[in-house]
Design a protein around this motif. Structure first.
Motif, mmCIF file in Angstrom:
data_model
loop_
_atom_site.group_PDB
_atom_site.id
_atom_site.type_symbol
_atom_site.label_atom_id
_atom_site.label_comp_id
_atom_site.label_asym_id
_atom_site.label_seq_id
_atom_site.Cartn_x
_atom_site.Cartn_y
_atom_site.Cartn_z
ATOM 1 N N ALA A 81 0.858 -1.195 0.000
ATOM 2 C CA ALA A 81 0.000 0.000 0.000
ATOM 3 C C ALA A 81 0.887 1.236 0.000
ATOM 4 C CB ALA A 81 -0.896 -0.006 1.226
ATOM 5 N N VAL A 82 0.348 2.319 -0.556
ATOM 6 C CA VAL A 82 1.154 3.549 -0.653
ATOM 7 C C VAL A 82 0.374 4.754 -0.136
ATOM 8 C CG1 VAL A 82 0.418 4.043 -3.031
ATOM 9 C CG2 VAL A 82 2.581 4.971 -2.205
ATOM 10 N N ALA A 83 1.093 5.640 0.554
ATOM 11 C CA ALA A 83 0.567 6.978 0.830
ATOM 12 C C ALA A 83 1.363 7.913 -0.064
ATOM 13 C CB ALA A 83 0.756 7.328 2.306
ATOM 14 N N PHE A 84 0.694 8.508 -1.050
ATOM 15 C CA PHE A 84 1.392 9.321 -2.050
ATOM 16 C C PHE A 84 1.864 10.651 -1.468
ATOM 17 C CE2 PHE A 84 -1.381 6.798 -4.943
ATOM 18 C CZ PHE A 84 -0.393 6.272 -5.754
ATOM 19 N N GLN A 85 2.977 11.136 -2.033
ATOM 20 C CA GLN A 85 3.425 12.492 -1.689
ATOM 21 C C GLN A 85 2.421 13.507 -2.248
ATOM 22 O OE1 GLN A 85 7.238 13.425 -3.434
ATOM 23 N NE2 GLN A 85 7.293 15.479 -2.576
ATOM 24 N N ASN A 86 2.033 13.320 -3.485
ATOM 25 C CA ASN A 86 1.058 14.212 -4.127
ATOM 26 C C ASN A 86 -0.107 13.368 -4.626
ATOM 27 O OD1 ASN A 86 2.693 16.617 -3.927
ATOM 28 N ND2 ASN A 86 4.004 15.676 -5.461
ATOM 29 N N PRO A 87 -1.086 13.092 -3.756
ATOM 30 C CA PRO A 87 -2.156 12.172 -4.145
ATOM 31 C C PRO A 87 -3.067 12.765 -5.214
ATOM 32 C CG PRO A 87 -2.310 12.797 -1.810
ATOM 33 C CD PRO A 87 -1.233 13.618 -2.409
ATOM 34 N N PRO A 88 -3.576 11.899 -6.083
ATOM 35 C CA PRO A 88 -4.493 12.392 -7.123
ATOM 36 C C PRO A 88 -5.868 12.708 -6.533
ATOM 37 C CG PRO A 88 -4.294 10.005 -7.235
ATOM 38 C CD PRO A 88 -3.345 10.455 -6.165
ATOM 39 N N GLU A 89 -6.569 13.682 -7.141
ATOM 40 C CA GLU A 89 -7.961 13.945 -6.758
ATOM 41 C C GLU A 89 -8.848 13.046 -7.613
ATOM 42 O OE1 GLU A 89 -8.337 18.102 -7.644
ATOM 43 O OE2 GLU A 89 -7.623 18.683 -5.651
ATOM 44 N N LEU A 90 -9.810 12.398 -7.010
ATOM 45 C CA LEU A 90 -10.705 11.532 -7.788
ATOM 46 C C LEU A 90 -12.129 12.075 -7.745
ATOM 47 C CD1 LEU A 90 -9.540 7.876 -6.969
ATOM 48 C CD2 LEU A 90 -8.861 9.347 -8.837
ATOM 49 N N ARG A 91 -12.478 12.826 -8.779
ATOM 50 C CA ARG A 91 -13.834 13.368 -8.880
ATOM 51 C C ARG A 91 -14.843 12.237 -9.020
ATOM 52 N NH1 ARG A 91 -14.141 18.890 -9.794
ATOM 53 N NH2 ARG A 91 -11.996 19.520 -10.210
ATOM 54 N N GLY A 92 -15.940 12.338 -8.301
ATOM 55 C CA GLY A 92 -17.001 11.336 -8.438
ATOM 56 C C GLY A 92 -16.790 10.112 -7.557
ATOM 57 N N VAL A 93 -15.640 10.018 -6.886
ATOM 58 C CA VAL A 93 -15.405 8.876 -5.986
ATOM 59 C C VAL A 93 -15.483 9.378 -4.545
ATOM 60 C CG1 VAL A 93 -13.746 7.107 -5.234
ATOM 61 C CG2 VAL A 93 -13.876 7.754 -7.650
ATOM 62 N N LYS A 94 -16.514 8.912 -3.822
ATOM 63 C CA LYS A 94 -16.653 9.365 -2.435
ATOM 64 C C LYS A 94 -15.627 8.661 -1.549
ATOM 65 C CE LYS A 94 -21.285 11.043 -1.874
ATOM 66 N NZ LYS A 94 -22.622 10.756 -1.417
ATOM 67 N N PHE A 95 -15.018 9.448 -0.671
ATOM 68 C CA PHE A 95 -13.997 8.930 0.243
ATOM 69 C C PHE A 95 -14.558 7.743 1.045
ATOM 70 C CE2 PHE A 95 -11.056 10.252 3.992
ATOM 71 C CZ PHE A 95 -10.093 9.371 3.568
ATOM 72 N N LYS A 147 0.973 -5.607 4.034
ATOM 73 C CA LYS A 147 2.169 -6.261 4.563
ATOM 74 C C LYS A 147 3.366 -5.318 4.435
ATOM 75 C CE LYS A 147 0.784 -10.900 3.164
ATOM 76 N NZ LYS A 147 1.001 -11.926 2.139
ATOM 77 N N LEU A 148 3.290 -4.439 3.412
ATOM 78 C CA LEU A 148 4.348 -3.450 3.186
ATOM 79 C C LEU A 148 3.693 -2.100 2.924
ATOM 80 C CD1 LEU A 148 7.374 -2.690 2.560
ATOM 81 C CD2 LEU A 148 6.827 -3.166 0.170
ATOM 82 N N ALA A 149 4.036 -1.107 3.750
ATOM 83 C CA ALA A 149 3.500 0.245 3.551
ATOM 84 C C ALA A 149 4.613 1.154 3.060
ATOM 85 C CB ALA A 149 2.925 0.778 4.863
ATOM 86 N N LEU A 150 4.339 1.869 1.960
ATOM 87 C CA LEU A 150 5.299 2.811 1.392
ATOM 88 C C LEU A 150 4.735 4.209 1.631
ATOM 89 C CD1 LEU A 150 5.622 0.804 -1.948
ATOM 90 C CD2 LEU A 150 7.321 0.846 -0.106
ATOM 91 N N LEU A 151 5.367 4.963 2.509
ATOM 92 C CA LEU A 151 4.821 6.266 2.907
ATOM 93 C C LEU A 151 5.740 7.368 2.383
ATOM 94 C CD1 LEU A 151 3.978 5.430 6.670
ATOM 95 C CD2 LEU A 151 2.589 4.971 4.632
ATOM 96 N N ASP A 152 5.246 8.122 1.392
ATOM 97 C CA ASP A 152 6.076 9.142 0.751
ATOM 98 C C ASP A 152 5.826 10.501 1.412
ATOM 99 O OD1 ASP A 152 7.748 10.492 -0.944
ATOM 100 O OD2 ASP A 152 6.797 9.824 -2.799
ATOM 101 N N GLU A 153 6.731 10.893 2.260
ATOM 102 C CA GLU A 153 6.668 12.169 2.986
ATOM 103 C C GLU A 153 5.370 12.352 3.782
ATOM 104 O OE1 GLU A 153 8.134 15.698 1.185
ATOM 105 O OE2 GLU A 153 9.383 14.626 -0.240
#
Ligand SMILES: Nc1ncnc2c1ncn2[C@@H]1O[C@H](COP(=O)(O)OP(=O)(O)OP(=O)(O)O)[C@@H](O)[C@H]1O
Ligand SMILES: [Mg+2]
Length: 235
Positions: A81-95, A147-153
């Protein structure tokens, strides 16, 4: 858990990673530091299998399996799994909808990272503040139980109270999985015990060692000093 072997990667004919080797054992937390543009995010996105990153040498193993050619969704299914440094915005997808699909426990997780319930009705990352984006990204990682988390900033651009909240959440996460955390100033190390820190420069990992020692040396002397370090690893 993760083994990166002699990875060399190009984007549009530019080499962004050179002969990178990295091994993260089960339950280990590693941090990755390096100047802007040195290739930290490229390494994370290559590990995940993003398409612009063309692997021209080396391979990536996850739990002993060669995943170098595996598509992103299959890597996610395996437990990355990843936490992006600059995550994309997803229009139409509710959190809230996304969280339900990923793993549930939505309300508990929201409370854990300190986001109000109204966020469930919002479109993913649309108009989220810098700190809210970091919380949203971390929450999505928690929901996936990786099992593996990749956390970018995860610690960039967050206020002191939010840093404390995120730091404690990341600390709990590191107790449950392997982690690679990109950080610039090492704030996250106030909350998280990392086993190894790696320094990347110009697409190469030039140094690996004790996190506190490496962070304090960089804070004191800067990356310019790393360039002339006699112990610098060269490919
Ligand atoms: N899709 C792309 N197209 C062209 N160049 C790219 C692309 N992605 C990354 N790069 C280039 O690759 C280099 C490494 O970028 P990367 O984002 O990995 O750096 P970083 O170490 O994460 O930097 P920062 O600390 O600023 O986040 C940079 O020169 C960047 O411009
Ligand atoms: Mg980056």
């Amino acid at each position: 858990m993760l083994k990166v072997e002699h990875l060399t990667v190009k984007i549009e004919n530019k080499i962004v990673l050179r002969d990178v080797c990295l091994e993260i054992g089960e339950g280990e937390t590693h941090v990755l530091l390096g100047p802007n543009g040195c290739g930290k995010t490229s390494l994370i996105k290559t590990i995940l299998g993003f398409s612009p990153y063309k692997i021209v040498g080396g391979r990536i193993l996850f739990e002993g399996r060669d995943i170098t050619q595996l598509p992103i969704h299959e890597r996610a299914r395996l437990g990355m799994a990843v936490a992006f440094q600059n995550p994309p915005e997803l229009r139409g997808v509710k959190f809230g909808k996304l969280l339900e699909l990923v793993g549930g426990e939505t309300q508990r997780l929201l409370a854990e990272v300190g986001l109000p319930l109204e966020f469930l009705e919002r479109e993913l990352n649309l108009g989220f503040s810098g700190g809210e984006l970091k919380k949203s990204e971390l929450l999505q990682v928690l929901a996936q139980k990786p099992k593996l988390a990749l956390l970018d900033e995860p610690d960039s651009g967050v206020d002191v109270e939010s840093l404390r909240v995120l730091g404690r959440v990341i600390d709990r996460l590191t107790g449950k999985c392997s982690c690679l955390i990109v950080t610039h100033l090492g704030y996250i190390l106030r909350y998280v015990r990392a086993k190894v820190a790696h320094v990347m420069m110009d697409g190469e990992i030039v140094c690996s060692g004790d996190p506190e020692r490496i962070v304090s040396t960089i804070m004191e002397k800067g990356y310019q000093w790393c360039r002339s370090c006699p112990k610098r690893r060269k490919s």
